[in-house]
Write a protein that holds these residues in place. Structure first.
Motif, PDB file in Angstrom:
ATOM      1  N   ASN A 241       1.672  -6.935  15.002  1.00  0.00           N
ATOM      2  CA  ASN A 241       2.462  -7.120  13.733  1.00  0.00           C
ATOM      3  C   ASN A 241       3.649  -7.867  13.842  1.00  0.00           C
ATOM      4  O   ASN A 241       4.822  -7.509  14.199  1.00  0.00           O
ATOM      5  N   ASP A 242       3.494  -9.315  13.554  1.00  0.00           N
ATOM      6  CA  ASP A 242       4.443 -10.245  13.892  1.00  0.00           C
ATOM      7  C   ASP A 242       6.093 -10.097  13.267  1.00  0.00           C
ATOM      8  O   ASP A 242       6.969 -10.326  13.756  1.00  0.00           O
ATOM      9  N   ALA A 243       6.137  -9.504  12.134  1.00  0.00           N
ATOM     10  CA  ALA A 243       7.152  -9.277  11.229  1.00  0.00           C
ATOM     11  C   ALA A 243       7.637  -7.789  11.148  1.00  0.00           C
ATOM     12  O   ALA A 243       8.906  -7.509  10.499  1.00  0.00           O
TER      13      ALA A 243
ATOM     14  N   PRO B  73       0.222  -9.945   9.807  1.00  0.00           N
ATOM     15  CA  PRO B  73       1.390 -10.762  10.079  1.00  0.00           C
ATOM     16  C   PRO B  73       2.705 -10.375   9.314  1.00  0.00           C
ATOM     17  O   PRO B  73       3.783 -10.896   9.613  1.00  0.00           O
ATOM     18  N   ALA B  74       2.413 -10.092   8.095  1.00  0.00           N
ATOM     19  CA  ALA B  74       3.686  -9.866   6.925  1.00  0.00           C
ATOM     20  C   ALA B  74       4.148  -8.456   6.973  1.00  0.00           C
ATOM     21  O   ALA B  74       5.137  -8.314   6.172  1.00  0.00           O
ATOM     22  N   LEU B  75       3.538  -7.532   7.655  1.00  0.00           N
ATOM     23  CA  LEU B  75       3.982  -6.303   7.571  1.00  0.00           C
ATOM     24  C   LEU B  75       5.565  -5.915   8.086  1.00  0.00           C
ATOM     25  O   LEU B  75       5.820  -6.397   9.216  1.00  0.00           O
TER      26      LEU B  75
ATOM     27  N   ALA C  74       0.736  -1.149  -0.095  1.00  0.00           N
ATOM     28  CA  ALA C  74      -0.041   0.073  -0.132  1.00  0.00           C
ATOM     29  C   ALA C  74       0.646   1.283   0.088  1.00  0.00           C
ATOM     30  O   ALA C  74       1.299   1.615   1.103  1.00  0.00           O
ATOM     31  N   SER C  75       1.327   1.531  -1.066  1.00  0.00           N
ATOM     32  CA  SER C  75       2.325   2.697  -1.265  1.00  0.00           C
ATOM     33  C   SER C  75       2.099   3.555  -2.491  1.00  0.00           C
ATOM     34  O   SER C  75       0.787   3.417  -3.127  1.00  0.00           O
TER      35      SER C  75
ATOM     36  N   ASN D 205      -3.670 -10.040   5.393  1.00  0.00           N
ATOM     37  CA  ASN D 205      -2.785 -11.223   5.819  1.00  0.00           C
ATOM     38  C   ASN D 205      -1.416 -11.228   5.079  1.00  0.00           C
ATOM     39  O   ASN D 205      -0.208 -11.903   5.744  1.00  0.00           O
ATOM     40  N   VAL D 206      -1.261 -10.515   3.799  1.00  0.00           N
ATOM     41  CA  VAL D 206       0.143 -10.810   3.108  1.00  0.00           C
ATOM     42  C   VAL D 206       0.602  -9.091   3.029  1.00  0.00           C
ATOM     43  O   VAL D 206       1.773  -9.029   2.275  1.00  0.00           O
TER      44      VAL D 206
END
Length: 335
Positions: free
Chosen positions: A247-249, A226-228, A184-185, A203-204
């Protein structure tokens, strides 16, 4: 409803006139637009919209008088795109500029393309909700949303590619549960969001960037992505509360230019190693908890916290020198 801007029927409800088959029906919806304030019916006043705020991106406000106070889904009927307003089908043919009211789309890519592109729609004073779609190319001309912009449960891979002209959102930006959204850029024109920003459960989603964004009026929340791995807001100066949760990443949280942000809550981000807000001088609350790999908290200009400071259960935090300028805490201090 739609209203006549001037003349003998100034202020009369167009939908009612159509039902009565009156003599003053507008042949083109585009001919029913409002004017510049004093001499003609001003849609900005009727909608309670601040004329100064709408003057730039919303300068065409009133040129298209298709308006409702509620959100209506657009659909096709007899070869035309429109919506039911008070039980009457209103087509948007020949309507251009900024439309008053709100709209929603649910999986109708053709409808979006016709309304936005073929009819030259570049702004809405109300809400826009886009759901269950794979093609949002028609949004590339949209420059003004006076209400909320919700992009929910779609199948697009990149958001910024579709919003290159968007300059202003009066309400919130909600990006939620978009199954294939990876980036999202590339929002080159977006400078202000009047409400909050919510990127939630994508999710991605790996990258969020709004290069020109200077102001967020409400809470900025990034949660359960989770992929951020990156949030890039290089021009952001002021925002409401900040929520960065689960945000796990995400490895780093750096907002170099933010000088006003009341509450900062950062919790449960497993890969986070650094928090840096070097320009922030005052805040109401700092709550940093359960970030298992957090090693550094840097707020070198922060002098005053009106309520609590909590930095707990963050595993390997070794450096809180970034709080060296802190002089006042109004509530509890837990480090």
């Amino acid at each position: 409803a739609m209203y006549y801007p001037s003349g003998n029927n100034m202020g009369h409800d167009l939908a009612a006139e159509v039902v009565r088959r009156g003599d003053w029906e507008c042949l083109r919806i585009g001919a029913c637009g409002g004017g510049d304030g004093d001499s003609l019916f001003d849609f900005r006043r009727r909608l309670g919209l601040d004329p100064a705020r709408a003057a730039d991106a919303g300068r065409r406000l009133g040129e298209c008088a298709f308006s409702t106070a509620e959100t209506h889904a657009f659909f096709q009927q007899s070869g035309q795109i429109g919506a039911d307003v008070d039980g009457v089908f209103q087509a948007v043919t020949d309507c251009a500029g900024t439309m008053t009211g709100s709209l929603s789309f649910d999986g109708d890519a053709l409808g979006v393309r016709k309304v936005f592109t073929l009819f030259g729609i570049t702004g809405f004073t109300g809400d826009v909700r886009i759901e269950k779609m794979a093609d949002l190319d028609a949004l590339s001309n949209l420059d003004f949303v006076g209400g909320n912009l919700d992009i929910v449960a779609n199948y697009i891979e990149s958001l910024g590619d579709h919003l290159t002209s968007l300059a202003y959102i009066g309400g919130r930006l909600l990006v939620q549960r978009n199954h294939d959204l990876a980036t999202a850029s590339n929002f080159p024109a977006l400078t202000e969001i009047g409400g909050g920003v919510n990127f939630d459960r994508n999710n991605v989603l790996g990258h969020v960037e709004m290069a020109a964004l200077r102001s967020i009026g409400g809470t900025a929340r990034f949660g359960e992505n989770p992929a951020l791995t990156s949030i890039v807001l290089p021009a952001l100066e002021t925002s409401g509360n900040l929520r960065i949760i689960d945000n796990d990443a995400l490895p780093r949280l750096v907002f170099d230019t933010v000088h006003a942000m009341p509450d900062v809550v950062v919790q449960g981000n497993l890969a986070l190693t650094e928090i840096s807000l070097p320009s922030l001088t005052k805040m109401a609350l700092l709550d940093v908890q359960s970030n298992a790999n957090l090693a550094r908290v840097a707020l070198p200009s922060l002098t005053k916290v009106l309520r609590d400071v909590t930095i707990l259960d963050n595993g390997v935090v070794e450096d809180v020198d970034g709080l060296a300028a802190l002089e006042y805490v109004g509530g509890s201090l837990h480090v």
